[in-house]
Design a protein around this motif. Structure first.
Motif, PDB file in Angstrom:
ATOM      1  N   UNK A 208    -108.064 -21.057 -50.256  1.00  0.00           N
ATOM      2  CA  UNK A 208    -106.859 -20.474 -50.851  1.00  0.00           C
ATOM      3  C   UNK A 208    -105.578 -21.055 -50.253  1.00  0.00           C
ATOM      4  N   UNK A 209    -105.702 -21.715 -49.117  1.00  0.00           N
ATOM      5  CA  UNK A 209    -104.522 -22.216 -48.392  1.00  0.00           C
ATOM      6  C   UNK A 209    -104.621 -23.732 -48.187  1.00  0.00           C
ATOM      7  N   UNK A 210    -104.875 -24.438 -49.279  1.00  0.00           N
ATOM      8  CA  UNK A 210    -104.920 -25.911 -49.272  1.00  0.00           C
ATOM      9  C   UNK A 210    -105.871 -26.441 -48.202  1.00  0.00           C
TER      10      UNK A 210
ATOM     11  N   UNK B 270    -107.440 -23.633 -40.095  1.00  0.00           N
ATOM     12  CA  UNK B 270    -107.111 -22.505 -39.207  1.00  0.00           C
ATOM     13  C   UNK B 270    -106.929 -21.184 -39.960  1.00  0.00           C
ATOM     14  N   UNK B 271    -107.068 -21.193 -41.275  1.00  0.00           N
ATOM     15  CA  UNK B 271    -106.813 -19.991 -42.076  1.00  0.00           C
ATOM     16  C   UNK B 271    -107.636 -18.771 -41.656  1.00  0.00           C
ATOM     17  N   UNK B 272    -108.912 -18.916 -41.280  1.00  0.00           N
ATOM     18  CA  UNK B 272    -109.691 -17.723 -40.923  1.00  0.00           C
ATOM     19  C   UNK B 272    -109.271 -17.080 -39.603  1.00  0.00           C
ATOM     20  N   UNK B 273    -108.566 -17.804 -38.764  1.00  0.00           N
ATOM     21  CA  UNK B 273    -108.244 -17.286 -37.440  1.00  0.00           C
ATOM     22  C   UNK B 273    -107.003 -16.394 -37.481  1.00  0.00           C
ATOM     23  N   UNK B 274    -106.669 -15.806 -36.355  1.00  0.00           N
ATOM     24  CA  UNK B 274    -105.626 -14.780 -36.322  1.00  0.00           C
ATOM     25  C   UNK B 274    -104.287 -15.384 -35.911  1.00  0.00           C
ATOM     26  N   UNK B 275    -103.322 -15.224 -36.811  1.00  0.00           N
ATOM     27  CA  UNK B 275    -101.953 -15.690 -36.598  1.00  0.00           C
ATOM     28  C   UNK B 275    -101.066 -14.481 -36.303  1.00  0.00           C
ATOM     29  N   UNK B 276    -100.146 -14.658 -35.383  1.00  0.00           N
ATOM     30  CA  UNK B 276     -99.205 -13.601 -35.003  1.00  0.00           C
ATOM     31  C   UNK B 276     -97.845 -13.991 -35.569  1.00  0.00           C
ATOM     32  N   UNK B 277     -97.351 -13.187 -36.511  1.00  0.00           N
ATOM     33  CA  UNK B 277     -96.192 -13.577 -37.296  1.00  0.00           C
ATOM     34  C   UNK B 277     -95.037 -12.581 -37.137  1.00  0.00           C
ATOM     35  N   UNK B 278     -93.838 -13.101 -37.216  1.00  0.00           N
ATOM     36  CA  UNK B 278     -92.646 -12.255 -37.311  1.00  0.00           C
ATOM     37  C   UNK B 278     -91.639 -12.980 -38.198  1.00  0.00           C
ATOM     38  N   UNK B 279     -91.160 -12.280 -39.203  1.00  0.00           N
ATOM     39  CA  UNK B 279     -90.212 -12.863 -40.161  1.00  0.00           C
ATOM     40  C   UNK B 279     -90.773 -14.127 -40.809  1.00  0.00           C
ATOM     41  N   UNK B 280     -92.080 -14.117 -41.063  1.00  0.00           N
ATOM     42  CA  UNK B 280     -92.715 -15.231 -41.751  1.00  0.00           C
ATOM     43  C   UNK B 280     -92.991 -16.445 -40.895  1.00  0.00           C
ATOM     44  N   UNK B 281     -92.758 -16.347 -39.580  1.00  0.00           N
ATOM     45  CA  UNK B 281     -92.974 -17.487 -38.697  1.00  0.00           C
ATOM     46  C   UNK B 281     -93.993 -17.136 -37.617  1.00  0.00           C
ATOM     47  N   UNK B 282     -94.806 -18.137 -37.243  1.00  0.00           N
ATOM     48  CA  UNK B 282     -95.804 -17.939 -36.202  1.00  0.00           C
ATOM     49  C   UNK B 282     -95.123 -17.825 -34.841  1.00  0.00           C
ATOM     50  N   UNK B 283     -95.577 -16.864 -34.037  1.00  0.00           N
ATOM     51  CA  UNK B 283     -94.989 -16.638 -32.720  1.00  0.00           C
ATOM     52  C   UNK B 283     -95.573 -17.547 -31.648  1.00  0.00           C
TER      53      UNK B 283
END
Length: 248
Positions: free
Chosen positions: A26-28, A32-45
């Motif tokens: 789903x994300x081209x 890394x899509x299955x792993x956990x991203x930490x986001x704030x305001x649409x940006x990775x922390x």
């Protein structure tokens, strides 16, 4: 008991949006899509990603019938795996180590400890580099040998070998070692060598997104733990045949 809802709530309460368990297609085809991203305001922390949703489920299954008293995490990052372990085994003590060598590492240590305090978890993260910092930090913070170790540090064969050796020196003889990203970074030879040297059993968990591996004693392992391992390991031979020639 499932911990994912509590885990998500803990991070959302700190104003952090979580993206995890997504389908790469789903994300081209983002690996890394299955792993956990930490986001704030649409940006990775942070550049350090957390374990995937399936891997949180693995932790729950491993700890559902087996309760180690002292657990160690090498590679705390933003605390996702450290907090997940503490939630899944609240009777145990969980210690997370990260280098503290940059702003993100320090922020992750503070975040982990803030969440643990709010949730009343016996869980603590500290700045300590492996391998040299493992023994003194374990002695100070765990006050006893490690029974379960999750290793998610630098993903090279040399670094993993050093991490495993450092933990072995402060672990019980029946300690269980769970290593992240083994298939993704071609680390299987290091795990196999460690297991052979210490006469331990190991499995590659092909049913996890990162291809984790788990090492444990050949005999005496809890039945529930072995059942969970089998559920996530499957047949490594079948996996390799699938990779070589995917079914139509």
């Amino acid at each position: 008991m499932p911990v994912i809802a509590d885990l998500l709530e803990a991070y959302e309460a700190e104003g952090i949006d979580i993206s995890t368990g997504l389908n790469s297609w789903h994300l081209k085809n983002c690996a890394e899509a299955p792993f956990t991203w930490f986001m704030r305001d649409g940006k990775s922390l942070t550049q350090g990603l957390g374990i995937a949703l399936q891997e949180v489920y693995l932790v729950e299954c491993l700890l559902s019938a087996w309760r180690p008293k002292r657990m160690l995490v090498i590679g705390n990052s933003y605390g996702w795996s450290t907090v997940a372990l503490a939630l899944a085994n609240p009777e145990g003590r969980t210690l997370g180590l990260d280098t503290g060598a940059n702003v993100q590492s320090v922020a992750g240590i503070h975040l982990t400890n803030k969440i643990a305090k709010k949730r009343g978890l016996d869980c603590y993260a500290v700045a300590a580099a492996s391998p040299g910092g493992v023994a003194p930090t374990v002695a100070r913070e765990l006050k006893g040998p490690v029974e379960f170790a999750f290793i998610d540090g630098e993903h090279t064969r040399e670094a993993l070998a050093r991490d495993l050796a450092a933990v072995r020196d402060v672990a019980t003889p029946d300690c269980v070692y769970l290593c992240h990203d083994v298939l993704n970074f071609d680390l299987r030879p290091t795990v196999a060598e460690f297991a052979e040297r210490h006469d331990l059993a190991f499995d590659v968990l092909t049913r996890t997104p990162s291809g984790m591996a788990i090492v444990r004693p050949r005999e005496g392992t809890a039945t529930g733990l072995e059942r969970a391992i089998h559920a996530f390991a499957g047949s490594e031979d079948l996996f390799r045949r699938w990779v070589a020639q995917p079914p139509a």
